[in-house]
Design a protein around this motif. Structure first.
Motif, PDB file in Angstrom:
ATOM      1  N   UNK A 106      -8.232   4.052   0.011  1.00 40.90           N
ATOM      2  CA  UNK A 106      -7.217   3.089   0.450  1.00 40.90           C
ATOM      3  C   UNK A 106      -6.661   2.307  -0.731  1.00 40.90           C
ATOM      4  N   UNK A 107      -7.553   1.928  -1.637  1.00 46.05           N
ATOM      5  CA  UNK A 107      -7.108   1.173  -2.812  1.00 46.05           C
ATOM      6  C   UNK A 107      -6.175   2.007  -3.684  1.00 46.05           C
ATOM      7  N   UNK A 108      -6.467   3.295  -3.817  1.00 44.76           N
ATOM      8  CA  UNK A 108      -5.600   4.156  -4.621  1.00 44.76           C
ATOM      9  C   UNK A 108      -4.232   4.335  -3.944  1.00 44.76           C
ATOM     10  N   UNK A 146      -8.780   4.237   7.528  1.00 44.42           N
ATOM     11  CA  UNK A 146      -9.668   3.223   8.120  1.00 44.42           C
ATOM     12  C   UNK A 146     -10.258   3.710   9.434  1.00 44.42           C
ATOM     13  N   UNK A 147      -9.434   4.329  10.265  1.00 43.00           N
ATOM     14  CA  UNK A 147      -9.927   4.858  11.544  1.00 43.00           C
ATOM     15  C   UNK A 147     -10.962   5.946  11.315  1.00 43.00           C
ATOM     16  N   UNK A 179     -17.666   5.356   4.245  1.00 47.20           N
ATOM     17  CA  UNK A 179     -16.983   4.072   4.167  1.00 47.20           C
ATOM     18  C   UNK A 179     -16.571   3.710   2.726  1.00 47.20           C
ATOM     19  N   UNK A 180     -17.461   3.880   1.768  1.00 51.51           N
ATOM     20  CA  UNK A 180     -17.130   3.535   0.383  1.00 51.51           C
ATOM     21  C   UNK A 180     -16.038   4.439  -0.178  1.00 51.51           C
ATOM     22  N   UNK A 181     -16.143   5.723   0.181  1.00 58.29           N
ATOM     23  CA  UNK A 181     -15.104   6.652  -0.268  1.00 58.29           C
ATOM     24  C   UNK A 181     -13.751   6.271   0.332  1.00 58.29           C
TER      25      UNK A 181
END
Length: 343
Positions: free
Chosen positions: A179-181, A162-163, A172-174
């Motif tokens: 993060x979801x993975x 996130x940072x 950002x999308x990547x």
């Protein structure tokens, strides 16, 4: 003079009874016996050595005074149930040792019946499990500590991503997808780590295909359609989820490192077939690096999957190293995946 010698001098016994006492006095366990109504009238030498009480002082209902006060209600409840129904007796409780401390023991008893089926006597044992219980509790603490640390690692990774995304808005999308993975991998880890009856994840009822999909969701190949799951879906609850998860987590990670999922075109097909009280699962890899021969040494993870399949699930796991990839065939009894009462 031993307790057994003192009893022999004061109370000569028929040969059958004397042989029984010699047998029970030679056992490492505490052995006791009661009349059909539950009146305790015999303890072997190990009982008196463990408790340090005088011979005969725990006959009748006096034996209950040896229990830890907190454990007496449950022990009495189960004992009365056995006396009323004839069901075998089993309960864990703390028993007062001759040193004054209370040690965990497991008490078991079974009825002896005559030719008409009437109970003529109960024979029971008490086994000291204090040391093994302490080791199990230590292992449980270590397992929870390990899980806590791994969760923290996943949280730190998510925070760092996130940072970084704030510094590089174009990513950002990547970063969101990554993060979801990582979050999905963290959820899968909860099923893979060692568990006790208290710590295992409580998933209620789900299905085997749903569980495998959850484990595969962190992998890009799943989203890309290169991990295909089909066939007969069957129920699975929290009892069967952990060993099943460990097996598929190991297969997925090994495939990503060495097998078909390590290439852009590789494919994993997982098919399920329910038949004759078991579920038959086929894991077939293709499109990965060519396999020249089976590995000469088995890694720890491979050994662990076999323990999970055969020991915990009561099934059978076979591996076939074909030129185009690994094939695994797994058979698991349905009764090991979920409780019959929930079906």
């Amino acid at each position: 003079m031993t307790v057994a010698d003192a009893r022999a001098e004061t109370n000569p016994l028929p040969i059958e009874v004397a042989s029984f006492r010699v047998l029970t006095d030679s056992m490492p366990q505490m052995v006791w016996s009661t009349r059909p109504d539950g009146h305790h009238d015999y303890y072997n030498a190990r009982w008196y050595e463990f408790t340090g009480v005088s011979p005969g002082s725990t006959d009748g209902e006096e034996w209950a005074g040896m229990f830890h006060p907190d454990d007496r209600p449950e022990a009495w409840k189960r004992w009365l149930h056995s006396l009323e129904t004839g069901d075998p007796y089993e309960v864990e409780y703390r028993l007062r040792h001759h040193t004054g401390e209370y040690r965990w023991t497991i008490g078991r008893a079974a009825p002896i019946r005559d030719e008409r089926g009437r109970i003529v006597r109960w024979i029971g044992t008490c086994t000291d499990i204090n040391d093994s219980k302490a080791v199990a509790e230590e292992n449980e603490i270590l397992s929870r500590e390990l899980s806590h640390r791994i969760k923290n690692i996943f949280s730190v990774l998510g925070g760092l991503i996130s940072l970084s995304a704030r510094q590089f808005p174009e990513a950002r999308e990547f970063a969101k997808a990554l993060r979801q993975r990582i979050a999905a991998l963290g959820r899968a880890n909860e099923f893979v780590r060692p568990h006790s009856e208290k710590s295992r994840p409580l998933i209620g009822r789900t299905t085997l295909i749903g569980l495998i999909q959850m484990l595969a969701s962190p992998y890009p190949a799943f989203e890309g359609g290169r991990i295909r799951i089909s066939g007969d879906d069957v129920p699975v609850d929290d009892r069967g989820a952990t060993p099943v998860s460990l097996i598929f987590h190991e297969l997925l990670t090994n495939s990503l490192k060495h097998g078909s999922l390590s290439t852009a075109e590789g494919l994993v097909e997982i098919t399920l077939r329910a038949e004759d009280g078991s579920v038959h699962i086929a894991w077939v890899e293709s499109g990965g690096p060519l396999v020249s021969a089976a590995p000469t040494e088995l890694g720890f993870g491979t050994t662990l999957t076999e323990i999970s399949a055969e020991g915990q699930l009561g099934g059978q796991l076979e591996r076939f190293w074909k030129a185009d990839g690994l094939t695994v065939r797994l058979r698991v009894p349905l009764a090991r995946l979920y409780r019959a009462s929930d079906a």
